[in-house]
Structure formats: structure tokens, C-alpha cells
Design an enzyme around this catalytic site. Structure first.
Site, PDB file in Angstrom:
ATOM      1  N   ASP A 134      -0.453   2.664  14.258  1.00 31.98           N
ATOM      2  CA  ASP A 134       0.780   2.059  13.734  1.00 31.98           C
ATOM      3  C   ASP A 134       1.766   3.126  13.246  1.00 31.98           C
ATOM      4  OD1 ASP A 134       2.334  -0.155  13.459  1.00 31.98           O
ATOM      5  OD2 ASP A 134       1.389  -0.878  11.616  1.00 31.98           O
TER       6      ASP A 134
HETATM    7  N1  LIG Z   1       3.520   4.599  -1.849  1.00 37.43           N
HETATM    8  C1  LIG Z   1       4.646   3.861  -1.957  1.00 37.43           C
HETATM    9  N2  LIG Z   1       5.683   4.296  -2.714  1.00 37.43           N
HETATM   10  C2  LIG Z   1       6.816   3.551  -2.810  1.00 37.43           C
HETATM   11  N3  LIG Z   1       6.996   2.358  -2.202  1.00 37.43           N
HETATM   12  C3  LIG Z   1       5.976   1.877  -1.454  1.00 37.43           C
HETATM   13  C4  LIG Z   1       4.759   2.596  -1.289  1.00 37.43           C
HETATM   14  N4  LIG Z   1       3.945   1.884  -0.483  1.00 37.43           N
HETATM   15  C5  LIG Z   1       4.619   0.766  -0.163  1.00 37.43           C
HETATM   16  N5  LIG Z   1       5.839   0.756  -0.739  1.00 37.43           N
HETATM   17  C6  LIG Z   1       6.869  -0.303  -0.611  1.00 37.43           C
HETATM   18  O1  LIG Z   1       6.210  -1.538  -0.380  1.00 37.43           O
HETATM   19  C7  LIG Z   1       6.587  -2.066   0.900  1.00 37.43           C
HETATM   20  C8  LIG Z   1       5.397  -2.766   1.505  1.00 37.43           C
HETATM   21  O2  LIG Z   1       4.385  -1.819   1.746  1.00 37.43           O
HETATM   22  P1  LIG Z   1       3.549  -1.832   3.102  1.00 37.43           P
HETATM   23  O3  LIG Z   1       4.486  -1.826   4.241  1.00 37.43           O
HETATM   24  O4  LIG Z   1       2.549  -0.740   3.043  1.00 37.43           O
HETATM   25  O5  LIG Z   1       2.859  -3.258   2.993  1.00 37.43           O
HETATM   26  P2  LIG Z   1       1.796  -3.920   3.962  1.00 37.43           P
HETATM   27  O6  LIG Z   1       1.725  -5.354   3.579  1.00 37.43           O
HETATM   28  O7  LIG Z   1       0.527  -3.141   3.950  1.00 37.43           O
HETATM   29  O8  LIG Z   1       2.421  -3.709   5.368  1.00 37.43           O
HETATM   30  P3  LIG Z   1       2.127  -4.505   6.709  1.00 37.43           P
HETATM   31  O9  LIG Z   1       3.343  -5.343   6.860  1.00 37.43           O
HETATM   32  O10 LIG Z   1       2.029  -3.397   7.731  1.00 37.43           O
HETATM   33  O11 LIG Z   1       0.859  -5.279   6.538  1.00 37.43           O
HETATM   34  C9  LIG Z   1       7.106  -0.874   1.681  1.00 37.43           C
HETATM   35  O12 LIG Z   1       8.030  -1.251   2.658  1.00 37.43           O
HETATM   36  C10 LIG Z   1       7.780  -0.038   0.584  1.00 37.43           C
HETATM   37  O13 LIG Z   1       9.052  -0.576   0.275  1.00 37.43           O
END
Ligand SMILES: Nc1ncnc2c1ncn2[C@@H]1O[C@H](COP(=O)(O)OP(=O)(O)OP(=O)(O)O)[C@@H](O)[C@H]1O
Length: 327
Positions: A134
Site C-alpha cells: 500500500d
Molecule cells: N502518525 C501520525 N501522525 C499524525 N497524523 C496521523 C498519524 N497517523 C495517522 N494520522 C492521521 O490520521 C488519519 C488516518 O490514519 P490512517 O490513514 O493510518 O488510518 P487507517 O484507518 O489505518 O487507514 P486505512 O484507511 O488505510 O485503513 C491520517 O490520514 C492522518 O491524518
């Protein structure tokens, strides 16, 4: 896990973002450091596949160690108190940073630096026998001094053990669209899409439906990168084009990309690639499918440096809309 949920020892602050599977909040950890606390959404915990992906992300994030992989500090892979504490990046994900820039374009040196760091993280993962699955700007975080780290190991798997194929349609390799297994070459293709996007200001393949995007990736050829941006150093442009080769065997390795990018930055391609996987130390009773004990990395942790859509989907999810924005 609701927005009001707590994780023992952590003080929760504002919501940083929401993805398809998690809510991410700014938090203070038991050591008094600011971290990004990733909490699975209730629907993630309720669906076995999604819960397992979250658990996979917790385990692998704590297991791998590399300066250009987002660092995990502590986590619980499964159960109602599942969480993952990560380095906090105040500027958010790279796609969010790009959206704030005029013309969505970075200065050339900044783009080359970010791409070199991501290529370095990929080189490391591939040397461990893992495939990320990804690679895209939504999964890259950049510090204020311009250094990048690759995130989201939820879909990462070890080739020797096999894993479920997945990807994000704008970044997905032709063979993945055709139902074949992913490989390090599929990650390189995704990296090629990101190279084009960051160095030309636009993604190389467009479409308004999944099928249109699939046709574009399978049949269209991109113009030479130097035609789109004459400033791009030729060795980088050449490898970016090769990274988008339709046949996996024709693509360069992540390490070749890393070397070309470092060379373009005037740096030694021999920059260390940290290739040791440190064992995870469990701090309590065994963590099984429903275990609740937090996992911590073995090495002592330094203080965390304050340093468009989310289109990730399991392949075969025909009802899934690649253009839906959830955050
Ligand atoms: N380490 C970080 N520091 C700052 N902001 C973060 C961090 N990790 C995530 N975010 C914020 O949170 C949002 C969601 O995180 P992420 O995309 O990892 O969620 P997810 O649910 O795991 O994603 P997916 O849609 O791939 O399942 C990101 O777009 C970002 O705005």
C-alpha cells in the site's frame, strides 16, 4: 472503540484523522511524550478480516525498525483495548501536505528527498522478505525537516508465509488488477506512480471508475517524465518509467530506485539500510487472537520527534468505490 474510549496510561487529546479502519488521536503516553494513538473503529473490531489487519499492523510496526518506517512505541493488537502508539507527525500525511501546496507540487529537492527515504524503507522491507502492498502518499509522513517515513503495515506480509493481495487502485500494479499475487515488484510499481505524482505534480493514470483505472494501468503508457518536468535528473526519470513497466520482471528494484534518488541528491548510495529486525518483547501474558497485553519493541525508545482520498481496498471487493473519501 469510540471517540470517548480510553487507553490506560494515555491522556487523549484531539482527533488527528480518521481512516477506513481507525481513528487517530493525539495523545500523551505514560512517559509524557506526544504520540499519535491509532484506535480501531468499532466496525473494524467487529469484522474478523479488518481486526486481523489492525493486529497485523500493530505487530509488524513494533517488529520492524528503520529510520524511514513510521515508528511504533507500544500497542495491543487485538481486543476491545486494541491500540497502536506511533510517532506523531504534526503536518499529517503527505497527501494532506500536498493538498495544501499550490499546484500540489513540491520543490524538486524536497520531492527527491521524500522519495529516496521511501525507497530506502521499501529496500529494507524487501530485504526482510516482506511486501508492503500500500505504497502511496496517504501512507507517507514527513517531518518538518523534510525527512519521510512510510506507514501502514496493515496489509504487509512476508512472501514466505503468503498473504492476502490488496492495494489502492490509483497505485496498483497491472498484475494485481489481473488477480496475481503481489511481490516486491508491485511495491516498486506503486513507488513509480508516486515518483510520477511527486515529480510531475499529477498522477500518471486517471479514471473515474475502478474499470477505467484498471484499463489505464493495464494498457496505457506514460509520457517520459522529463517531458513533464525537464528538471528531473535523467537517471531518476528513466527508472521511474521502468518502475511503471507492465511486466514485473522489467521493473528495477527498490534499491536501484533508492540509489538513483540518492545520487540525484548528491549523496552516497551507500547510506546505511538498517536491516535488522529486532525481536518484540511481550510485557505480560501471551498476546493471542484475543489477548490484551500491550506489545513493546525490544529496544529502548527515544522520545518521539515532533517531527484524497483514502483508497485502500481488498482486491475483489467489487462494490467498493475507489473514490470514496472517508477523511
Ligand atoms: N502518525 C501520525 N501522525 C499524525 N497524523 C496521523 C498519524 N497517523 C495517522 N494520522 C492521521 O490520521 C488519519 C488516518 O490514519 P490512517 O490513514 O493510518 O488510518 P487507517 O484507518 O489505518 O487507514 P486505512 O484507511 O488505510 O485503513 C491520517 O490520514 C492522518 O491524518
Amino acid at each position: 472503540m469510540s471517540e470517548a474510549s480510553t487507553i490506560p496510561g494515555y491522556t487523549l487529546h484531539r482527533v488527528l484523522g480518521r481512516g477506513n479502519t481507525s481513528l487517530v488521536r493525539l495523545a500523551t503516553n505514560p512517559q509524557g511524550q506526544l504520540v499519535a494513538l491509532k484506535l480501531p473503529l468499532p466496525e473494524t473490531l467487529a469484522a474478523q478480516d479488518a481486526a486481523e489487519r489492525f493486529g497485523n499492523e500493530v505487530r509488524l510496526t513494533l517488529q520492524f525498525r528503520h529510520p524511514h518506517l513510521v515508528r511504533g512505541f507500544e500497542g495491543t493488537p487485538f481486543g476491545p483495548n486494541a491500540f497502536l502508539a506511533l510517532t506523531y507527525y504534526p503536518q499529517g500525511a503527505l497527501n494532506e501536505q500536498l493538498a495544501r501546496l499550490p499546484g500540489r507540487s513540491l520543490p524538486l529537492d524536497s520531492a527527491l528527498r521524500i522519495l529516496a527515504d521511501v525507497a530506502s524503507a521499501l529496500t529494507y522491507l524487501h530485504r526482510q522478505g516482506a511486501v508492503h502492498q500500500d505504497v502511496k502518499p496517504q501512507n507517507v509522513y514527513v517531518t518538518e525537516d523534510g525527512r519521510a517515513a512510510l506507514a501502514d503495515l496493515g496489509n504487509t506480509y512476508f512472501v514466505a508465509q503468503g498473504g492476502k493481495t490488496s492495494g489502492s487502485p490509483f497505485y496498483m500494479a497491472p498484475e494485481v488488477y489481473q488477480g496475481e499475487a503481489t511481490s516486491s515488484a508491485s511495491d516498486v510499481y506503486s513507488m513509480g506512480v508516486m515518483l510520477y505524482e511527486l515529480l510531475s505534480g499529477d498522477r500518471p493514470f486517471h479514471g473515474t471508475t475502478y474499470e477505467e483505472l484498471m484499463m489505464a494501468h493495464l494498457t496505457r503508457f506514460v509520457p517520459p517524465l522529463v517531458h513533464l518536468n525537464p528538471q528531473v535528473p535523467r537517471p531518476v526519470a528513466r527508472l521511474a518509467e521502468l518502475a511503471l513497466a507492465k511486466r514485473p520482471a522489467d521493473r528495477p528494484s527498490a534499491d536501484q530506485l533508492r540509489r538513483a534518488l540518492l545520487g540525484a541528491l548528491g549523496e552516497s548510495p551507500e547510506e546505511a539500510v538498517e536491516d535488522d529486525v529486532k525481536p518484540v518483547v511481550e510485557t505480560g501474558r501471551p498476546v493471542g487472537r484475543h489477548g490484551a497485553s500491550p506489545l513493546r519493541p525490544a529496544a529502548p525508545e527515544p522520545a518521539p520527534t515532533v517531527p484524497p482520498e483514502k483508497v485502500s481496498a481488498e482486491k475483489g471487493g467489487r462494490n467498493w468505490n475507489p473514490f470514496r473519501r472517508r477523511k
